[in-house]
Design an enzyme around this catalytic site. Structure first.
Site, PDB file in Angstrom:
ATOM      1  N   TYR A 152       0.811  -1.054  -0.040  1.00 16.95           N
ATOM      2  CA  TYR A 152      -0.087   0.010   0.135  1.00 16.95           C
ATOM      3  C   TYR A 152       0.956   1.217   0.046  1.00 16.95           C
ATOM      4  O   TYR A 152       2.041   1.255   0.608  1.00 16.95           O
ATOM      5  CB  TYR A 152      -0.963  -0.003   1.205  1.00 16.95           C
ATOM      6  CG  TYR A 152      -1.719   1.263   1.355  1.00 16.95           C
ATOM      7  CD1 TYR A 152      -2.834   1.371   0.805  1.00 16.95           C
ATOM      8  CD2 TYR A 152      -1.180   2.444   2.106  1.00 16.95           C
ATOM      9  CE1 TYR A 152      -3.698   2.542   1.019  1.00 16.95           C
ATOM     10  CE2 TYR A 152      -1.928   3.593   2.313  1.00 16.95           C
ATOM     11  CZ  TYR A 152      -2.996   3.606   1.551  1.00 16.95           C
ATOM     12  OH  TYR A 152      -3.839   4.877   1.898  1.00 16.95           O
ATOM     13  N   GLU A 165      -3.432   7.296  -3.970  1.00 16.90           N
ATOM     14  CA  GLU A 165      -3.347   6.345  -3.581  1.00 16.90           C
ATOM     15  C   GLU A 165      -2.940   5.108  -4.312  1.00 16.90           C
ATOM     16  O   GLU A 165      -4.009   4.784  -5.351  1.00 16.90           O
ATOM     17  CB  GLU A 165      -4.772   5.804  -2.658  1.00 16.90           C
ATOM     18  CG  GLU A 165      -4.595   4.663  -1.750  1.00 16.90           C
ATOM     19  CD  GLU A 165      -6.087   4.560  -1.102  1.00 16.90           C
ATOM     20  OE1 GLU A 165      -6.084   4.539   0.195  1.00 16.90           O
ATOM     21  OE2 GLU A 165      -6.994   4.245  -1.593  1.00 16.90           O
TER      22      GLU A 165
END
Lengths: 388, 290
Positions: free
Chosen positions: A108, A196
């Site tokens: 992530y 993101e």
């Protein structure tokens, strides 16, 4: 402002960040053609402004171009309901057809502006593929952070810290650091509020790749990014909100109730919504009418209220500071002249030029219920909505 | 007494020649604020409402002794305006402008580090010490001089709270709008500290809203340091998650930033929660009677 995944990936790619090979399709036939061009297994991904697509059936793998065609056909023209959307879901007008990837690891990576340090912060985690909030709650130690000094920019050592922290192999450290540096360049260059990559994957051949991407932009900075502003897909937004924004009624947010609310000031608008709910009613919208210098915006707000079939009463609560009460009163009268309004109207006026505003309304032929304070206006609006 | 502004305030207005700037400059002057200078690049040497306009703030400060600046400059140029005032050594800058890009504010905060300028706002109504001085856009006549400090993220909701206090005969020492942006110059804690130290402020009304953790920070401060009663309301208990409610900073992301959690934290810290926004004045009256 949001954009679709395929647009976000085009931006990442423009800034040098590796993404899977793929293209967007608007028809099933196009999807088939793209799948054939890519060869092998492909992912067919619904392009909507909402997370949680996988679980909702918005991401499927096709082994053949024919299967890709079939899957795209099943998705296109329907609405996808995920845990992030309203009950009616969001329309699928495009699918992204992408080469399916063999994935070794899911990581992530994201950047936001941190409100506490007042600096951009890059967050990285080994627990990719999950919702980061869940990771933050259950295993906060798995989220690594690097605060970015706005004058110095993102430094290579910060990239190494995060990369080693995610237990990447020695060969992956440099590419990861480069990827992070490029991601910050994108964040800064386009005035993003969020970038993101979730998941950032390590492929079977040990390369890093942005498998999914989300890029949001700061609304206040759109004036310097006309290229970005053009990317917005209004079909993904609530039609009444789009209508309101086109009429210059900004800060209008559609809600589920039946009382059309016009309030000046965001905090006051929220407080009035709270009061309406406590009084047993339900607001049809949130609206901060802002600083009103002409009657147009008031008239347009009434246009939006009358377009919403759910609205059973209209409530106006103005405490004039920047907004002038007399102009609002004139706007209400103008709206009743221009539009066919048969809804009960409850009005409460206070603040700058209040006496003049009240006189203007009282001298008009408009039927309205006057309220003395904002608890009174909420209660009377709830009663009016129930009575009609 | 009061905090931040009083009879000694000498106000400079940045963007004095614009529509809103000139309208509210006049309202401030009518309230009794000493407006000593205006600033609009290119209009130096002219006068607006009898006030000299300057091209640069350094020059305006040198010639007028201005010690507070109020900023009405449009969003694209507001960060530059705040930094110019900071560079000129202005102790207090009040930025009314709404819609400044967050990245510009990141630069401003970086610039402010280590300097002696306090920033209030942006995206705020300003502040008022009733009967003494008004640096902002609020209607002066709803205020009453007294001993209650008011600090709020919202403009018009503050007017509601103040009107409630005034109608109950409860006056205010200073009312400060810290603004609805995600990166405000001054926080609740900054202003609570000043009220805590001000000997003429007896109690404080604090008005928060959804989004961020400024209210939770305030709860920590109240628990550890606050010597005076605090009455609190937090707006947006019925706001949906994931939507920006007008203010750039007012958004519930996932489970964080909810009004209920903020009120719970503040109550646990010893603050008194007003059960509804219509009962802020009454709640303060009850607290003062204790």
């Amino acid at each position: 402002m949001k954009i679709h995944e395929y647009q976000a990936k085009a931006l990442l790619s423009e800034f040098g960040i590796p993404v899977p090979q793929g293209k967007v399709a608007a028809t099933a036939a196009e999807a088939k053609k793209l799948a054939a061009e890519l060869g092998g297994e492909v992912a067919v991904k619904a392009q909507v402004y909402a997370g949680g697509r996988g679980k909702a059936g918005g991401i499927k793998v096709a082994k053949t171009p024919e299967e890709a065609e079939k899957l795209a056909g099943q998705m296109l023209g329907t609405r996808l309901v995920t845990h992030q959307t309203a009950a009616e879901g969001v329309p699928i007008n495009h699918v992204l057809v992408e080469k399916a990837m063999n994935v070794k690891r899911e990581l992530y990576l994201s950047i936001i502006v941190d409100n506490i340090s007042r600096m951009p912060v890059m967050m990285a985690s080994e627990a990719g593929g999950m919702e980061i909030e869940e990771v933050a709650q259950k295993t906060p130690e798995k989220i690594l952070k690097a605060y970015i000094d706005p004058a110095a920019g993102f430094q290579a050592f910060q990239g190494r810290k995060l990369a080693y922290g995610m237990n990447l192999t020695q060969a992956q450290i440099k590419p990861a650091t480069t990827l992070m540096t490029d991601l910050y360049k994108l964040f800064q260059a386009k005035d993003c509020s969020l970038v993101e990559i979730n998941p950032l994957v390590v492929t079977a051949d040990d390369n890093l790749l942005a498998l999914d991407a989300k890029v949001n932009f700061e609304d206040n900075a759109l004036f310097r990014h006309p290229d970005i502003e053009k990317l917005e897909d209004k079909a993904q937004e609530d039609p009444l909100e789009v209508h309101a924004h086109e009429l210059g009624v900004k800060n209008y947010i559609k809600m589920d109730g039946n009382i059309g609310c016009m309030v000046n000031g965001a905090g006051l608008a929220m407080a009035v919504m709270d009061l309406i709910t406590y009084a047993g009613g339900s607001p049809a919208n949130f609206l901060d009418i802002g600083t009103v210098n002409s009657t147009d915006r008031v008239v347009n707000a009434f246009k939006v209220f009358t377009t919403d079939p759910k609205v059973k009463a209209i409530m106006v609560n103005i405490f004039g500071g920047m907004a002038r009460v007399d102009t609002i009163a004139q706007g209400i009268i103008e709206a009743h002249k221009q539009l066919d309004i048969n809804l009960p109207l409850v009005v409460r006026l206070a603040g700058t030029n209040v006496a003049e505003g009240k006189r203007i309304l009282a001298d008009s032929k408009i039927k309205y219920i006057e309220a003395t304070d904002f608890l009174d206006v909420a209660r009377k609006a709830v009663a009016a909505a129930k009575g009609s | 007494m009061s905090i931040l502004i009083d009879n000694n305030t000498r106000l400079l207005v940045q963007g004095i020649t614009g529509g809103e700037g000139s309208f509210h400059t006049q309202r401030c002057m009518e309230y009794g604020t000493k407006v000593v200078a205006g600033m609009t690049p290119g209009k130096g040497g002219t006068q607006t409402f009898g006030v000299n306009v300057y091209n640069t703030i350094v020059q305006a400060v040198k010639e007028t002794g201005a010690n507070v600046s109020m900023v009405f400059v449009p969003p694209a140029f507001a960060a530059d305006a705040i930094m110019e005032a900071t560079d000129a050594g202005m102790p207090l800058v009040v930025c009314i402008t709404e819609g400044i890009p967050v990245s510009d504010m990141v630069t401003v905060h970086h610039y402010l580090k280590g300097k002696n300028t306090r920033l209030i706002g942006p995206n705020c109504p300003g502040l008022i010490s009733p009967g003494k001085c008004k640096v902002g856009i609020m209607a002066g006549e709803i205020h009453l001089p007294g001993n209650i400090g008011v600090v709020s993220r919202s403009g018009t909701l503050t007017y509601e709270a103040v009107a409630q206090l005034t109608s109950l005969g409860i006056g205010q020492s200073t009312c400060v709008g810290i603004g609805g942006d995600p990166l405000p110059g001054s926080s609740f804690v900054d202003i609570l500290q000043l009220f805590n130290e001000d000997k003429d402020t007896k109690a404080v009304v604090m008005i928060g809203e959804i989004g961020g953790i400024a209210e939770q920070d305030a709860a920590q401060y109240i628990k550890a340091k606050m010597k005076k009663p605090v009455v609190v309301f937090v707006a947006g208990a019925t706001a949906p998650p994931g939507r920006r409610m007008g203010h750039a900073g007012a958004i519930i992301s996932g489970s964080s930033g909810r009004a209920q959690d903020k009120m719970a934290a503040l109550e646990a810290a010893g603050a008194t929660i007003a059960p509804s926004p219509a009962e802020i004045g009454l709640t303060m009256k009850r607290v003062l009677a204790r």
